[in-house]
Scaffold this motif. Structure first.
Motif, mmCIF file in Angstrom:
data_model
loop_
_atom_site.group_PDB
_atom_site.id
_atom_site.type_symbol
_atom_site.label_atom_id
_atom_site.label_comp_id
_atom_site.label_asym_id
_atom_site.label_seq_id
_atom_site.Cartn_x
_atom_site.Cartn_y
_atom_site.Cartn_z
ATOM 1 N N LEU A 1 0.866 -1.170 0.000
ATOM 2 C CA LEU A 1 0.000 0.000 0.000
ATOM 3 C C LEU A 1 0.907 1.226 0.000
ATOM 4 O O LEU A 1 1.749 1.380 0.883
ATOM 5 C CB LEU A 1 -0.900 -0.015 1.237
ATOM 6 C CG LEU A 1 -2.159 0.837 1.123
ATOM 7 C CD1 LEU A 1 -3.242 0.287 2.016
ATOM 8 C CD2 LEU A 1 -1.882 2.273 1.436
ATOM 9 N N ARG A 2 0.765 2.066 -1.002
ATOM 10 C CA ARG A 2 1.574 3.287 -1.144
ATOM 11 C C ARG A 2 0.646 4.489 -1.043
ATOM 12 O O ARG A 2 -0.295 4.613 -1.798
ATOM 13 C CB ARG A 2 2.310 3.301 -2.482
ATOM 14 C CG ARG A 2 3.319 2.173 -2.646
ATOM 15 C CD ARG A 2 4.004 2.266 -4.011
ATOM 16 N NE ARG A 2 4.906 1.171 -4.255
ATOM 17 C CZ ARG A 2 6.218 1.203 -4.026
ATOM 18 N NH1 ARG A 2 6.763 2.305 -3.540
ATOM 19 N NH2 ARG A 2 6.966 0.150 -4.284
ATOM 20 N N GLY A 3 0.941 5.367 -0.099
ATOM 21 C CA GLY A 3 0.144 6.588 0.004
ATOM 22 C C GLY A 3 -0.446 6.756 1.381
ATOM 23 O O GLY A 3 -0.229 5.939 2.263
ATOM 24 N N LEU A 4 -1.141 7.773 1.498
ATOM 25 C CA LEU A 4 -1.657 8.775 0.564
ATOM 26 C C LEU A 4 -0.659 9.939 0.496
ATOM 27 O O LEU A 4 -0.270 10.475 1.531
ATOM 28 C CB LEU A 4 -3.012 9.307 1.033
ATOM 29 C CG LEU A 4 -4.141 8.293 1.046
ATOM 30 C CD1 LEU A 4 -5.217 8.685 2.026
ATOM 31 C CD2 LEU A 4 -4.744 8.163 -0.339
ATOM 32 N N HIS A 5 -0.269 10.368 -0.706
ATOM 33 C CA HIS A 5 0.758 11.387 -0.886
ATOM 34 C C HIS A 5 0.227 12.575 -1.694
ATOM 35 O O HIS A 5 -0.656 12.427 -2.520
ATOM 36 C CB HIS A 5 1.953 10.803 -1.645
ATOM 37 C CG HIS A 5 2.532 9.587 -1.004
ATOM 38 N ND1 HIS A 5 2.940 8.502 -1.730
ATOM 39 C CD2 HIS A 5 2.761 9.269 0.305
ATOM 40 C CE1 HIS A 5 3.410 7.576 -0.921
ATOM 41 N NE2 HIS A 5 3.303 8.012 0.324
ATOM 42 N N TYR A 6 0.836 13.723 -1.445
ATOM 43 C CA TYR A 6 0.581 14.926 -2.249
ATOM 44 C C TYR A 6 1.763 15.867 -2.102
ATOM 45 O O TYR A 6 2.628 15.675 -1.242
ATOM 46 C CB TYR A 6 -0.722 15.632 -1.829
ATOM 47 C CG TYR A 6 -0.741 16.088 -0.391
ATOM 48 C CD1 TYR A 6 -0.249 17.337 -0.023
ATOM 49 C CD2 TYR A 6 -1.247 15.266 0.611
ATOM 50 C CE1 TYR A 6 -0.251 17.740 1.315
ATOM 51 C CE2 TYR A 6 -1.262 15.659 1.929
ATOM 52 C CZ TYR A 6 -0.759 16.901 2.278
ATOM 53 O OH TYR A 6 -0.758 17.293 3.588
#
Length: 182
Positions: A57-62
Motif C-alpha cells: 500500500l503506497r500513500g496517501l501522498h501529495y
C-alpha cells in the motif's frame, strides 16, 4: 480516448481506444493533441514507475503548492486499487474519496489534478505502475495522510492488517492533522 467524469470535479477516468488483432493490442496512452481536444491542457514533465508486490500500500501522498502535481496514473502489469482524496478546502467534495481498479487488462487511467492526495494498493501478485507528473518532485513540499485514517475509512480492497507499508507512510498524520495547503 474517452473521458469519464467522476462525482468529484476535475478528477477523471480516461479510457483509451484499444485496437486488437491476432498479434495483440495497441493504444495511445497519451497524445497531447487528443488530450487538448478533451480539454486537458497539461504539460507533463516527469514519468515515475514503481514495481510492488501483492499487499503493498503506497500513500496517501501529495505535494503542496507551488510544487503540486497533477498525475496521470496507469498500470502496465497487474492490478491496483487507486484512490484519490479531495484536499481542496473550497471544493464541495472536500474530504471525499474516489477509488477505482486500474489494471493492465482494463487499460483505464486516472487523472488526479492538483489538490488531491493519492495512493494505491496492489491487488495482484505484482504490479507495475506508471504515472506522469506535471511538476518535478520537491521534498520540502511533500505531504501525506495515513492510509488507515478513520475519518476517510478507505476501502483499499485488502486486509489492512497484512498491508506492506513503508516506515514513512506509517508516520503520516491523520486527515484532520494533514498540512495540505490547497
Amino acid at each position: 480516448m474517452k473521458l469519464e467524469p467522476t462525482f468529484i470535479n476535475d478528477l477523471v477516468v480516461l479510457n483509451p481506444a484499444v485496437f486488437e488483432d491476432e498479434r495483440g493490442y495497441f493504444f495511445e496512452a497519451y497524445n497531447k493533441s487528443k488530450f487538448l481536444d478533451l480539454g486537458i491542457a497539461i504539460d507533463f514533465v516527469q514519468d515515475n514507475q514503481s514495481f510492488s508486490k501483492r499487499g503493498t500500500l503506497r500513500g496517501l501522498h501529495y505535494q503542496n503548492p507551488p510544487y503540486a502535481q497533477t498525475k496521470l496514473i496507469r498500470v502496465l502489469q497487474g492490478e491496483i486499487m487507486d484512490v484519490a482524496v479531495d484536499l481542496r478546502k473550497d471544493s464541495p467534495t472536500y474530504g471525499q474519496q474516489f477509488g477505482i481498479v486500474l489494471s493492465a487488462e482494463n487499460k483505464k487511467q486516472l487523472l488526479v489534478p492538483h489538490g488531491f492526495a493519492h495512493g494505491f494498493s496492489v491487488l495482484s501478485e505484482t504490479a507495475v505502475v506508471l504515472y506522469k507528473c506535471d511538476q518535478f518532485y520537491n521534498k520540502e513540499s511533500e505531504g501525506g495522510i495515513r492510509f488507515d485514517d478513520p475519518t476517510l475509512n478507505i476501502d483499499w480492497g485488502m486486509d489492512l492488517a497484512a498491508a506492506i507499508v513503508s516506515e514513512k507512510d506509517l508516520i503520516l498524520p491523520h486527515f484532520e492533522n494533514c498540512n495540505s495547503q490547497f
